[in-house]
Design a protein around this motif. Structure first.
Motif, mmCIF file in Angstrom:
data_model
loop_
_atom_site.group_PDB
_atom_site.id
_atom_site.type_symbol
_atom_site.label_atom_id
_atom_site.label_comp_id
_atom_site.label_asym_id
_atom_site.label_seq_id
_atom_site.Cartn_x
_atom_site.Cartn_y
_atom_site.Cartn_z
ATOM 1 N N LYS A 95 0.818 -1.220 0.000
ATOM 2 C CA LYS A 95 0.000 0.000 0.000
ATOM 3 C C LYS A 95 0.851 1.269 0.000
ATOM 4 O O LYS A 95 0.596 2.212 -0.740
ATOM 5 C CB LYS A 95 -0.902 -0.020 1.238
ATOM 6 N N ARG A 96 1.922 1.277 0.818
ATOM 7 C CA ARG A 96 2.720 2.508 0.939
ATOM 8 C C ARG A 96 3.745 2.687 -0.151
ATOM 9 O O ARG A 96 4.222 3.789 -0.382
ATOM 10 C CB ARG A 96 3.478 2.526 2.285
ATOM 11 N N THR A 97 4.157 1.570 -0.786
ATOM 12 C CA THR A 97 5.268 1.696 -1.744
ATOM 13 C C THR A 97 4.996 1.101 -3.128
ATOM 14 O O THR A 97 5.647 1.487 -4.093
ATOM 15 C CB THR A 97 6.541 0.982 -1.212
ATOM 16 N N VAL A 120 12.352 13.070 1.586
ATOM 17 C CA VAL A 120 12.733 12.514 0.279
ATOM 18 C C VAL A 120 11.509 12.531 -0.647
ATOM 19 O O VAL A 120 11.606 12.896 -1.828
ATOM 20 C CB VAL A 120 13.295 11.074 0.412
ATOM 21 N N PHE A 121 10.384 12.191 -0.108
ATOM 22 C CA PHE A 121 9.131 12.191 -0.885
ATOM 23 C C PHE A 121 8.875 13.589 -1.461
ATOM 24 O O PHE A 121 8.605 13.753 -2.655
ATOM 25 C CB PHE A 121 7.977 11.773 0.038
ATOM 26 N N LYS A 122 9.000 14.615 -0.600
ATOM 27 C CA LYS A 122 8.745 15.999 -1.041
ATOM 28 C C LYS A 122 9.749 16.413 -2.115
ATOM 29 O O LYS A 122 9.396 16.979 -3.136
ATOM 30 C CB LYS A 122 8.893 16.961 0.156
ATOM 31 N N GLY A 125 14.704 10.632 -12.955
ATOM 32 C CA GLY A 125 14.963 10.041 -11.646
ATOM 33 C C GLY A 125 15.458 11.058 -10.645
ATOM 34 O O GLY A 125 15.818 12.184 -10.991
ATOM 35 N N PHE A 126 15.482 10.633 -9.386
ATOM 36 C CA PHE A 126 15.963 11.464 -8.288
ATOM 37 C C PHE A 126 16.721 10.544 -7.343
ATOM 38 O O PHE A 126 16.515 9.326 -7.365
ATOM 39 C CB PHE A 126 14.782 12.102 -7.541
ATOM 40 N N GLY A 127 17.583 11.133 -6.521
ATOM 41 C CA GLY A 127 18.314 10.264 -5.611
ATOM 42 C C GLY A 127 19.108 11.023 -4.581
ATOM 43 O O GLY A 127 19.068 12.255 -4.514
ATOM 44 N N GLY A 128 19.851 10.266 -3.792
ATOM 45 C CA GLY A 128 20.690 10.835 -2.740
ATOM 46 C C GLY A 128 21.628 11.866 -3.327
ATOM 47 O O GLY A 128 21.996 11.825 -4.500
ATOM 48 N N GLY A 129 21.964 12.831 -2.486
ATOM 49 C CA GLY A 129 22.870 13.894 -2.948
ATOM 50 C C GLY A 129 22.503 15.294 -2.497
ATOM 51 O O GLY A 129 23.342 15.976 -1.980
HETATM 52 N N1 ACO Z 1 5.996 -1.883 8.017
HETATM 53 C C1 ACO Z 1 5.067 -1.485 8.912
HETATM 54 N N2 ACO Z 1 5.064 -0.272 9.450
HETATM 55 C C2 ACO Z 1 6.039 0.581 9.097
HETATM 56 C C3 ACO Z 1 7.034 0.229 8.179
HETATM 57 C C4 ACO Z 1 7.003 -1.062 7.636
HETATM 58 N N3 ACO Z 1 7.894 -1.511 6.745
HETATM 59 N N4 ACO Z 1 7.858 1.277 8.010
HETATM 60 C C5 ACO Z 1 7.394 2.259 8.789
HETATM 61 N N5 ACO Z 1 6.290 1.846 9.460
HETATM 62 C C6 ACO Z 1 5.463 2.563 10.409
HETATM 63 C C7 ACO Z 1 6.215 3.655 11.118
HETATM 64 O O1 ACO Z 1 6.922 3.139 12.238
HETATM 65 C C8 ACO Z 1 5.121 4.575 11.505
HETATM 66 O O2 ACO Z 1 4.507 4.067 12.652
HETATM 67 P P1 ACO Z 1 3.973 5.056 13.811
HETATM 68 O O3 ACO Z 1 2.923 5.895 13.142
HETATM 69 O O4 ACO Z 1 3.450 4.124 14.835
HETATM 70 O O5 ACO Z 1 5.162 5.849 14.229
HETATM 71 C C9 ACO Z 1 4.111 4.452 10.365
HETATM 72 O O6 ACO Z 1 4.440 3.221 9.685
HETATM 73 C C10 ACO Z 1 4.191 5.584 9.363
HETATM 74 O O7 ACO Z 1 5.560 5.786 9.037
HETATM 75 P P2 ACO Z 1 6.012 6.874 8.012
HETATM 76 O O8 ACO Z 1 7.492 6.851 7.859
HETATM 77 O O9 ACO Z 1 5.353 8.169 8.369
HETATM 78 O O10 ACO Z 1 5.341 6.267 6.711
HETATM 79 P P3 ACO Z 1 5.111 6.958 5.344
HETATM 80 O O11 ACO Z 1 3.681 6.931 5.019
HETATM 81 O O12 ACO Z 1 5.839 8.261 5.243
HETATM 82 O O13 ACO Z 1 5.811 5.932 4.390
HETATM 83 C C11 ACO Z 1 7.837 5.735 3.128
HETATM 84 C C12 ACO Z 1 7.206 5.659 4.510
HETATM 85 C C13 ACO Z 1 7.231 4.634 2.270
HETATM 86 C C14 ACO Z 1 9.344 5.512 3.211
HETATM 87 C C15 ACO Z 1 7.518 7.131 2.574
HETATM 88 O O14 ACO Z 1 7.970 8.137 3.432
HETATM 89 C C16 ACO Z 1 8.103 7.349 1.252
HETATM 90 O O15 ACO Z 1 7.622 6.826 0.280
HETATM 91 N N6 ACO Z 1 9.158 8.178 1.156
HETATM 92 C C17 ACO Z 1 9.830 8.422 -0.070
HETATM 93 C C18 ACO Z 1 11.165 7.941 0.058
HETATM 94 C C19 ACO Z 1 11.473 6.778 -0.819
HETATM 95 O O16 ACO Z 1 10.706 6.232 -1.562
HETATM 96 N N7 ACO Z 1 12.696 6.432 -0.708
HETATM 97 C C20 ACO Z 1 13.199 5.381 -1.448
HETATM 98 C C21 ACO Z 1 14.640 5.392 -1.391
HETATM 99 S S1 ACO Z 1 15.331 6.916 -1.711
HETATM 100 C C22 ACO Z 1 15.586 7.111 -3.316
HETATM 101 O O17 ACO Z 1 15.268 6.288 -4.100
HETATM 102 C C23 ACO Z 1 16.256 8.366 -3.702
#
Ligand code: ACO
Length: 324
Positions: free
Chosen positions: A35-37, A219-221, A310-314
């Motif tokens: 659901k989240r990813t 990171v999302f923003k 794409g986007f990434g660390g940095g």
């Molecule tokens: N399973 C179950 N629960 C989890 C998990 C998990 N794997 N991970 C976090 N949770 C919990 C947290 O502990 C939190 O619980 P709480 O409310 O009791 O504190 C709750 O879920 C919500 O956590 P958030 O971090 O607020 O979840 P969010 O909805 O922001 O989703 C995510 C997290 C998926 C990482 C999101 O922030 C996101 O998509 N960020 C973008 C970053 C990204 O995609 N990065 C990828 C790598 S970076 C790159 O590619 C450049």
């Protein structure tokens, strides 16, 4: 004159780890992750290092391009999980495939790495320095992921993908840009190695900053903002409109990020090629693995307008408009 992608290739380790497998090691569930990813499973190395994945990809690309390794002018590997600090992974690729006449070096731009590497290759080719290049993104992120941290370990996968590019008088890269915003570099980090030696205050070289650490919301923003602006700039510079685009190949980090980008750009979600459900986020390998799948499926026809972004660390980003 421009630079054209002639052949693509990709390789991912055989071992597949599902969300249910992860739920056995950390407190998570298939439902939460999906659901989240949008991620359902990922390939995780059983021990093969980044250079191994890159070499397999390189061999496949050579075969598909129908060229001999000795004719390669340039090899660039993008990675944040190289086997060594030195030699560069590209040098290992050069040795293993026997590309004796190539110049080889690595670039580090995290998930934008392939875009940076392709942009550099394009510049060398357009400047007339080289006629061709092999560009690969390769990662074993599994070695820098903290497998006890559910907020990050569910996101990543291992793999490699790449392309062979050549000087072209017709189709190829139309417009591209790469960018960085170092001011916020600490929202996504990994692979930190402390400076410790027998003369330093701290001679304990272990440091938990080795693991990927991320402020997910920031990171999302960043991702949604930077990608949208970058795509808008590239399309404007090219005199193109979203309707011209057949496929967008986004960095495969998170399906919700792609949904936001699709809405903001008014490019239908169906035009975004998605495979993160099967690979997770493979950082610099994500865009070339997706591009290779699209190519393997025969979904690309000569002259199609495709957009890689794409986007990434940095933090970094990169966008490229291509006439296939
Ligand atoms: N399973 C179950 N629960 C989890 C998990 C998990 N794997 N991970 C976090 N949770 C919990 C947290 O502990 C939190 O619980 P709480 O409310 O009791 O504190 C709750 O879920 C919500 O956590 P958030 O971090 O607020 O979840 P969010 O909805 O922001 O989703 C995510 C997290 C998926 C990482 C999101 O922030 C996101 O998509 N960020 C973008 C970053 C990204 O995609 N990065 C990828 C790598 S970076 C790159 O590619 C450049």
């Amino acid at each position: 004159m421009t630079t054209r992608i002639i052949a693509t290739g990709a390789y991912a380790p055989e071992q597949v780890i599902t969300n249910d497998d992860l739920a056995k090691v950390v407190d998570t569930s298939d439902e939460w992750i999906t659901k989240r990813t949008g991620i359902r499973e990922r390939h995780i190395s059983s021990g093969e290092n980044t250079s191994g994945l890159a070499v397999k990809t390189a061999r496949q690309i050579l075969e598909r391009a129908g060229i001999k390794a000795g004719t390669l002018d340039l090899i660039i590997v993008a990675s944040v999980t190289a086997d060594y600090s030195t030699p560069a992974t590209s040098c290992i690729v050069q040795k293993e495939i026997g590309a004796h006449n190539a110049v080889a070096f690595d670039v580090s731009a995290a998930c934008s790495g392939f875009m940076f590497a392709l942009s550099i290759a394009d510049k060398y080719i357009k400047a007339g320095v080289y006629n061709n290049a092999m560009v690969i993104g390769a990662e074993t992120l599994s070695k820098i992921v903290d497998w006890s941290d559910r907020s990050t370990c569910v996101l990543f996968g291992d793999g490699a993908g790449g392309a062979y590019v050549e000087k072209s008088e017709t189709d190829g890269i139309i417009k591209e840009e790469i960018g960085t915003k170092g001011e916020i570099c600490d929202i996504l980090t990994g692979g930190y190695t402390a400076c410790s030696n027998i003369f330093s205050e701290n001679n304990d070289s272990t440091d938990n900053l080795w693991y990927v650490s991320m402020n997910g919301r920031e990171v999302f923003k960043f991702a949604t903002k930077s990608v949208v602006k970058s795509v808008e700039r590239v399309l404007k510079d090219a005199g193109a409109v979203p309707g011209d685009i057949k496929y967008v190949i986004p960095h495969q980090a998170n399906a919700r990020i792609v949904e936001v980008i699709s809405n903001k750009l008014a490019i239908p979600y169906e035009k975004f090629y998605i495979n993160m459900d099967r690979y997770g986020n493979t950082s610099s390998a994500s865009i070339p693995i997706a591009l290779n799948e699209l190519n393997e499926k025969g979904l690309l026809e000569r002259g199609d307008r495709i957009l890689l972004t794409g986007f990434g660390g940095g933090m970094t980003w990169g966008t490229m408009l291509i006439s296939w």
